[in-house]
Design a protein around this motif. Structure first.
Motif, PDB file in Angstrom:
ATOM      1  N   GLY A 111      31.615  25.759  81.466  1.00 46.24           N
ATOM      2  CA  GLY A 111      32.168  24.929  80.410  1.00 46.24           C
ATOM      3  C   GLY A 111      32.924  25.646  79.312  1.00 46.24           C
ATOM      4  N   GLU A 112      33.222  24.868  78.291  1.00 43.08           N
ATOM      5  CA  GLU A 112      33.991  25.363  77.143  1.00 43.08           C
ATOM      6  C   GLU A 112      33.136  26.260  76.257  1.00 43.08           C
ATOM      7  OE1 GLU A 112      36.183  23.482  73.181  1.00 43.08           O
ATOM      8  OE2 GLU A 112      35.555  22.190  74.854  1.00 43.08           O
ATOM      9  N   ILE A 113      33.758  27.284  75.704  1.00 43.31           N
ATOM     10  CA  ILE A 113      33.056  28.194  74.800  1.00 43.31           C
ATOM     11  C   ILE A 113      32.874  27.522  73.446  1.00 43.31           C
ATOM     12  CG2 ILE A 113      33.136  30.441  73.659  1.00 43.31           C
ATOM     13  CD1 ILE A 113      32.731  30.542  76.679  1.00 43.31           C
ATOM     14  N   ASN A 114      31.653  27.560  72.934  1.00 44.66           N
ATOM     15  CA  ASN A 114      31.373  27.012  71.608  1.00 44.66           C
ATOM     16  C   ASN A 114      30.464  27.977  70.851  1.00 44.66           C
ATOM     17  OD1 ASN A 114      28.782  26.607  72.724  1.00 44.66           O
ATOM     18  ND2 ASN A 114      29.281  24.514  73.317  1.00 44.66           N
ATOM     19  N   GLY A 115      30.086  27.574  69.645  1.00 47.18           N
ATOM     20  CA  GLY A 115      29.247  28.449  68.823  1.00 47.18           C
ATOM     21  C   GLY A 115      27.924  28.767  69.462  1.00 47.18           C
ATOM     22  N   ALA A 170      34.987  39.912  73.379  1.00 52.37           N
ATOM     23  CA  ALA A 170      36.423  39.644  73.268  1.00 52.37           C
ATOM     24  C   ALA A 170      36.828  38.461  74.146  1.00 52.37           C
ATOM     25  CB  ALA A 170      37.205  40.891  73.660  1.00 52.37           C
ATOM     26  N   SER A 171      36.242  38.376  75.344  1.00 49.51           N
ATOM     27  CA  SER A 171      36.546  37.259  76.244  1.00 49.51           C
ATOM     28  C   SER A 171      36.080  35.938  75.660  1.00 49.51           C
ATOM     29  CB  SER A 171      35.877  37.488  77.605  1.00 49.51           C
ATOM     30  OG  SER A 171      36.353  38.670  78.196  1.00 49.51           O
ATOM     31  N   LEU A 172      34.879  35.939  75.058  1.00 50.53           N
ATOM     32  CA  LEU A 172      34.369  34.716  74.456  1.00 50.53           C
ATOM     33  C   LEU A 172      35.261  34.237  73.311  1.00 50.53           C
ATOM     34  CD1 LEU A 172      30.549  35.536  74.390  1.00 50.53           C
ATOM     35  CD2 LEU A 172      31.636  33.742  75.728  1.00 50.53           C
ATOM     36  N   VAL A 173      35.681  35.162  72.466  1.00 43.91           N
ATOM     37  CA  VAL A 173      36.519  34.797  71.326  1.00 43.91           C
ATOM     38  C   VAL A 173      37.875  34.302  71.798  1.00 43.91           C
ATOM     39  CG1 VAL A 173      37.694  35.689  69.278  1.00 43.91           C
ATOM     40  CG2 VAL A 173      35.324  36.331  69.735  1.00 43.91           C
ATOM     41  N   SER A 174      38.476  34.990  72.785  1.00 47.15           N
ATOM     42  CA  SER A 174      39.787  34.569  73.280  1.00 47.15           C
ATOM     43  C   SER A 174      39.699  33.224  73.993  1.00 47.15           C
ATOM     44  CB  SER A 174      40.365  35.625  74.225  1.00 47.15           C
ATOM     45  OG  SER A 174      39.540  35.765  75.367  1.00 47.15           O
ATOM     46  N   SER A 175      38.587  32.983  74.715  1.00 44.84           N
ATOM     47  CA  SER A 175      38.399  31.687  75.377  1.00 44.84           C
ATOM     48  C   SER A 175      38.245  30.567  74.359  1.00 44.84           C
ATOM     49  CB  SER A 175      37.164  31.727  76.285  1.00 44.84           C
ATOM     50  OG  SER A 175      37.324  32.679  77.296  1.00 44.84           O
ATOM     51  N   ARG A 176      37.619  30.891  73.231  1.00 45.53           N
ATOM     52  CA  ARG A 176      37.459  29.895  72.173  1.00 45.53           C
ATOM     53  C   ARG A 176      38.793  29.567  71.521  1.00 45.53           C
ATOM     54  NH1 ARG A 176      33.601  27.388  69.286  1.00 45.53           N
ATOM     55  NH2 ARG A 176      33.788  27.208  67.021  1.00 45.53           N
ATOM     56  N   LYS A 177      39.689  30.537  71.477  1.00 45.46           N
ATOM     57  CA  LYS A 177      40.997  30.312  70.860  1.00 45.46           C
ATOM     58  C   LYS A 177      41.970  29.606  71.796  1.00 45.46           C
ATOM     59  CE  LYS A 177      41.045  34.192  67.610  1.00 45.46           C
ATOM     60  NZ  LYS A 177      41.698  35.483  67.270  1.00 45.46           N
ATOM     61  N   SER A 178      41.830  29.820  73.116  1.00 43.07           N
ATOM     62  CA  SER A 178      42.826  29.340  74.067  1.00 43.07           C
ATOM     63  C   SER A 178      43.052  27.829  74.038  1.00 43.07           C
ATOM     64  CB  SER A 178      42.469  29.792  75.486  1.00 43.07           C
ATOM     65  OG  SER A 178      41.203  29.341  75.859  1.00 43.07           O
ATOM     66  N   PRO A 179      42.013  26.966  73.878  1.00 37.32           N
ATOM     67  CA  PRO A 179      42.291  25.535  73.803  1.00 37.32           C
ATOM     68  C   PRO A 179      43.204  25.190  72.624  1.00 37.32           C
ATOM     69  CG  PRO A 179      39.968  25.900  74.221  1.00 37.32           C
ATOM     70  CD  PRO A 179      40.561  27.230  73.888  1.00 37.32           C
ATOM     71  N   HIS A 180      43.009  25.886  71.477  1.00 31.88           N
ATOM     72  CA  HIS A 180      43.851  25.630  70.319  1.00 31.88           C
ATOM     73  C   HIS A 180      45.285  26.073  70.596  1.00 31.88           C
ATOM     74  CE1 HIS A 180      40.280  24.640  68.035  1.00 31.88           C
ATOM     75  NE2 HIS A 180      39.728  25.796  68.406  1.00 31.88           N
ATOM     76  N   GLN A 181      45.433  27.207  71.299  1.00 33.04           N
ATOM     77  CA  GLN A 181      46.767  27.701  71.619  1.00 33.04           C
ATOM     78  C   GLN A 181      47.469  26.762  72.584  1.00 33.04           C
ATOM     79  OE1 GLN A 181      45.912  31.623  73.074  1.00 33.04           O
ATOM     80  NE2 GLN A 181      45.809  32.543  71.039  1.00 33.04           N
ATOM     81  N   ASN A 182      46.713  26.242  73.573  1.00 35.63           N
ATOM     82  CA  ASN A 182      47.303  25.306  74.515  1.00 35.63           C
ATOM     83  C   ASN A 182      47.719  24.022  73.826  1.00 35.63           C
ATOM     84  OD1 ASN A 182      46.884  27.080  76.617  1.00 35.63           O
ATOM     85  ND2 ASN A 182      44.899  26.221  77.180  1.00 35.63           N
ATOM     86  N   GLY A 183      46.902  23.616  72.854  1.00 36.65           N
ATOM     87  CA  GLY A 183      47.239  22.405  72.091  1.00 36.65           C
ATOM     88  C   GLY A 183      48.501  22.604  71.281  1.00 36.65           C
TER      89      GLY A 183
END
Length: 223
Positions: free
Chosen positions: A110-114, A205-218
């Motif tokens: 699933g999606e990365i969250n806090g 680093a992977s967790l943080v980048s995965s958390r950012k990617s949905p915002h970047q795609n948006g």
């Protein structure tokens, strides 16, 4: 507790349990470590293994302390019958399996969250505990496997010091008060240091980048 917040509780629980290890060593008899480690085992069972099972027996409030007491007695009888290595190997298998289960929940679903980022912190602490068990087994099996450590005949005497040493090694602090004395323990020490650095560099680093990617795609879709 659910899969949305289980690692929040587990992070606080592991920090408190590590603190309890130090408090038990400072103020109580060494055998009190059995109770602390039993609490750790039951907490991990509830927060990691039982999180997807609605009817998980140990999650019930009245069962939790009973399970801790029974686990403590089981560890006591294993040690009394000369099965100390069996006890430690069973604990090691359980911690490795729990670390794998935690990694599955953190990395592969699933999606990365806090909550999952806190799960990565829990996994980091589990790695420290796994290596502490490996160091304890080495010390009991080889005798003077580490400089700066007394020859302990019971695992619960050596284990708190190895918890400290393990996290010092995992974070590459290297104070030097305890050091490996044999080729096999030197390998364990430098492998833990390398593993710890790669864990922080790659996984976090992977967790943080995965958390950012949905915002970047948006942002890309709106542009």
């Amino acid at each position: 507790m659910s899969h949305h917040d289980n690692f929040i509780y587990l992070t606080f629980a592991l920090v408190l349990l590590l603190l309890s290890t130090a408090i038990a060593q400072q103020f109580f008899e060494p055998s009190a470590q059995r109770f602390v480690q039993s609490t750790t085992v039951i907490t991990l069972l509830v927060a990691v293994w039982g999180i997807k099972k609605d009817e998980f027996l140990l999650a019930k409030a009245f069962i939790f302390p009973v399970a801790i007491i029974l686990t403590s007695f089981a560890g006591f009888y294993l040690d009394e019958f000369g099965l100390e290595f069996t006890h430690l190997i069973l604990m090691l298998i359980f911690f490795v399996s729990t670390a794998y289960q935690t990694a599955r929940q953190v990395i592969f679903s699933g999606e990365i969250n806090g909550n999952k980022i806190l799960g990565a912190i829990c996994l980091y602490m589990l790695l420290g505990l796994i290596w502490a068990l490996l160091y304890t087994l080495s010390q009991l099996y080889f005798g003077q496997a580490f400089n700066g450590m007394p020859e302990a005949t019971q695992w619960y005497i050596a284990f708190p010091d190895f918890v400290y040493f393990s996290f010092v090694t995992l974070t590459t602090l290297g104070f030097g008060d305890i050091s490996p004395n044999l080729p096999i323990t030197r390998f364990l020490v430098y492998f833990q240091a390398v593993f710890g650095q790669f864990y922080l560099a790659v996984l976090v680093a992977s967790l943080v980048s995965s958390r950012k990617s949905p915002h970047q795609n948006g942002n890309n879709s709106t542009s």
